[in-house]
Design an enzyme around this catalytic site. Structure first.
Site, PDB file in Angstrom:
ATOM      1  N   HIS A 190      -7.187 -16.535  19.850  1.00 29.55           N
ATOM      2  CA  HIS A 190      -7.609 -15.154  20.100  1.00 29.55           C
ATOM      3  C   HIS A 190      -6.412 -14.226  20.230  1.00 29.55           C
ATOM      4  O   HIS A 190      -6.299 -13.489  21.201  1.00 29.55           O
ATOM      5  CB  HIS A 190      -8.462 -15.100  21.382  1.00 29.55           C
ATOM      6  CG  HIS A 190      -9.607 -16.051  21.379  1.00 29.55           C
ATOM      7  ND1 HIS A 190      -9.885 -16.900  22.435  1.00 29.55           N
ATOM      8  CD2 HIS A 190     -10.536 -16.304  20.432  1.00 29.55           C
ATOM      9  CE1 HIS A 190     -10.946 -17.625  22.149  1.00 29.55           C
ATOM     10  NE2 HIS A 190     -11.357 -17.283  20.933  1.00 29.55           N
ATOM     11  N   GLY A 204      -8.793  -7.542  14.941  1.00 34.83           N
ATOM     12  CA  GLY A 204      -8.262  -7.878  16.257  1.00 34.83           C
ATOM     13  C   GLY A 204      -7.005  -7.114  16.622  1.00 34.83           C
ATOM     14  O   GLY A 204      -6.663  -6.995  17.806  1.00 34.83           O
ATOM     15  N   VAL A 211       0.874  -1.171   0.000  1.00 32.74           N
ATOM     16  CA  VAL A 211       0.000   0.000   0.000  1.00 32.74           C
ATOM     17  C   VAL A 211       0.906   1.212   0.000  1.00 32.74           C
ATOM     18  O   VAL A 211       1.810   1.318   0.836  1.00 32.74           O
ATOM     19  CB  VAL A 211      -0.912   0.031   1.244  1.00 32.74           C
ATOM     20  CG1 VAL A 211      -1.751   1.305   1.252  1.00 32.74           C
ATOM     21  CG2 VAL A 211      -1.813  -1.197   1.289  1.00 32.74           C
TER      22      VAL A 211
END
Length: 528
Positions: free
Chosen positions: A464, A497, A234
């Site tokens: 997680h 996250g 990017v």
């Protein structure tokens, strides 16, 4: 002519990743009139595409260089093994549907603590997330849940046990109905059969994955989704702060690596920690040098432990029936225990586990396993060669809100490496978790097992992983501000996250969804 003002971009926003943050962004930006493109490195999946069991590795695991093109990814780092999802819908394809709101400590700790009254500010967005994800309380407890409920009673915590709130359409098992959530704008749904196979992909169209709500509705408003493409660069078009827009370069994630690019006024990183963080680290070294030095810091693992217990009784109950996670026990103010199941036949993980013995040093852990061979040879053999492994087995997921952090850096040999940051490094051996494993084991005549890397290396396994692009007041303590906007660049956000800035201590999908809803609410409608 002022060239800067005349430049045209193909899209208003390009969203990198289609998980909880990316899907929310796609819908809300489309509703505000923006032209949106979502780029996802994984595949599109329909209900019939999912594997019947996790032995169908080509349909289940994501490792394209080995021709494994499923939706479940395992990333091995030096401090932790990470489980994550890949595909249109991201982690929702493989997560356990569970949608708890964290306790107060989550909202008042970490790098974001002083930026807002988060518990109060996010309340309406949690309710919106519940509605969009079709959250409902699990209506039926099954064998594993009932065993945990009995354990809760035995330790005087029965009042702290409850059925989970989950993203599942229950209705009548196996019966197809017209969209029950969005006034007919969503897809048809089918009632849950309680088969326990949520994490190997719902083949019955009952699981409320993101392609059935946020992404489905976003497409109706014109959002485009490009699957099997991986973003590798990017860069800003003219101004160094990106105010004139960005060029997003990507390549095929499967097959020939054909290079392509698009331009956009804004970019949203939503590839999850194992996608967003290494990409940002790479961009900081090359095309986006103004990114904060805080990229990769404050990585959290939810301080969790995964323990497998297999019943060796002669006629065991069927522990595979139910939801992936149908209940939760809040064992103390900082800890939570959830029984996890896989559907019948999904026994691949038996190859990746070994008996769990607690000790600081791996040599003594191995000696402890040898001691088990001498003390409990029959149970060990029955576990190893058990028929109907998934029907006999329960995974105990133990999580804590107690905080410690790692840092992710780019590796020279591997894509990423981790370093210990603040607090004790993540442990594979949490005494409370092992104690629950032994208690559960006594009830089913089983022995606690854990991931091989947990036992041999002492590193935990987590589904997680969080942080790496956390909120802060400025670049000295964060990567993004309280609205998820990246410091140093215009129209650039992180919504996944990676933005989670404290330890929730519970499954984080609902929180990611709610915070993304909050961030999108701060973006104004597109001017006509």
């Amino acid at each position: 002519m002022n060239y800067k003002k005349s430049i045209m971009t193909q899209y208003d926003y390009v969203i990198i990743g289609s998980g909880f943050g990316g899907s929310v962004s796609a819908l809300r930006l489309s509703e505000k009139g923006y032209k949106v493109l979502v780029i996802e490195k994984g595949k599109w999946f329909k209900s019939e595409d999912f594997p019947k069991t996790n032995w169908e590795l080509k349909k289940w695991l994501w490792e394209p260089k080995f021709r494994l093109r499923g939706f479940f990814k395992m990333t091995f780092l030096n401090h932790v093994t990470v489980l994550s999802g890949v595909g249109v819908g991201g982690g929702s394809l493989t997560y356990a549907n569970t949608l708890p709101i964290p306790k107060q400590n989550f909202f008042t700790t970490g790098s974001w603590a002083t930026l807002n009254n988060w518990e109060e500010k996010l309340k309406p967005y949690y309710q919106t997330a519940y509605k969009m994800l079709g959250a409902a309380k699990n209506p039926k407890l099954h064998a594993t849940d009932l065993t945990i409920q009995q354990i809760a009673k035995d330790i005087g915590k029965e009042g702290h046990f409850e059925a989970t709130k989950v993203a599942v359409y229950f209705g009548e098992a196996g019966r197809k109905v017209e969209d029950p959530y969005f006034n007919g704008k969503g897809p048809n749904r089918t009632g849950c059969t309680h088969c326990g196979a949520c994490m190997t992909g719902c083949r019955y169209n009952a699981k409320n994955t993101l392609d059935k709500n946020y992404l489905f509705l976003a497409q109706q408003l014109g959002a485009e989704i490009l699957a099997e493409k991986e973003v590798f660069n990017v860069s800003f078009l003219i101004s160094e702060d990106g105010s004139d827009g960005y060029k997003i370069e990507f390549k095929s994630s499967i097959g020939k690596k054909q290079l392509e690019s698009v331009t956009a006024k804004g970019v949203i990183f939503s590839g999850g920690v194992v996608g967003t963080v290494p990409l940002l680290l790479k961009l900081k070294e090359n095309s986006l040098p103004n990114l904060s030095d805080y990229v990769g810091k404050n990585i959290r693992t939810n301080n969790e432990s995964l323990i497998v217990v297999t019943s060796t009784v002669k006629n065991p109950k069927d522990y595979s029936k139910g939801l992936a996670i149908g209940s939760i026990l809040h064992s103390d103010e900082n800890s939570h225990l959830e029984p996890v199941r896989y559907g019948e036949g999904s026994s691949f993980f038996r190859l990746l586990t070994m008996p769990l013995v607690y000790h600081k040093y791996s040599l003594f852990r191995l000696l402890g396993i040898f001691g088990l061979v001498l003390k409990k040879p029959v149970i060990l053999l029955k576990t190893i060669f058990a028929n109907n492994y998934a029907k006999r087995s329960t995974v105990l997921l133990f999580m804590q809100t107690l905080d410690s952090t790692l840092r992710i850096k780019l590796g020279k040999i591997t894509k990423m490496k981790t370093e210990q940051e603040d607090g004790p490094k993540p442990k594979a051996f949490i005494p409370e978790a092992l104690n629950f494993g032994k208690i559960f084991g006594k009830k089913v005549k089983g022995i606690p097992y854990a991931n091989i890397t947990d036992v041999l290396l002492g590193t935990p396994t987590t589904a997680h992983i969080l942080g790496g692009a956390v909120m802060g007041e400025n670049t000295s303590n964060g990567v993004i501000d309280k609205h998820c906007k990246v410091f140093g660049y215009k129209n650039m956000l992180v919504c996944d996250g990676s933005m989670i800035s404290a330890n929730p201590g519970v499954n984080p999908s609902l929180s990611i969804t709610a915070i993304a809803e909050y961030a999108m609410d701060k973006i104004p409608n597109k001017e006509s």
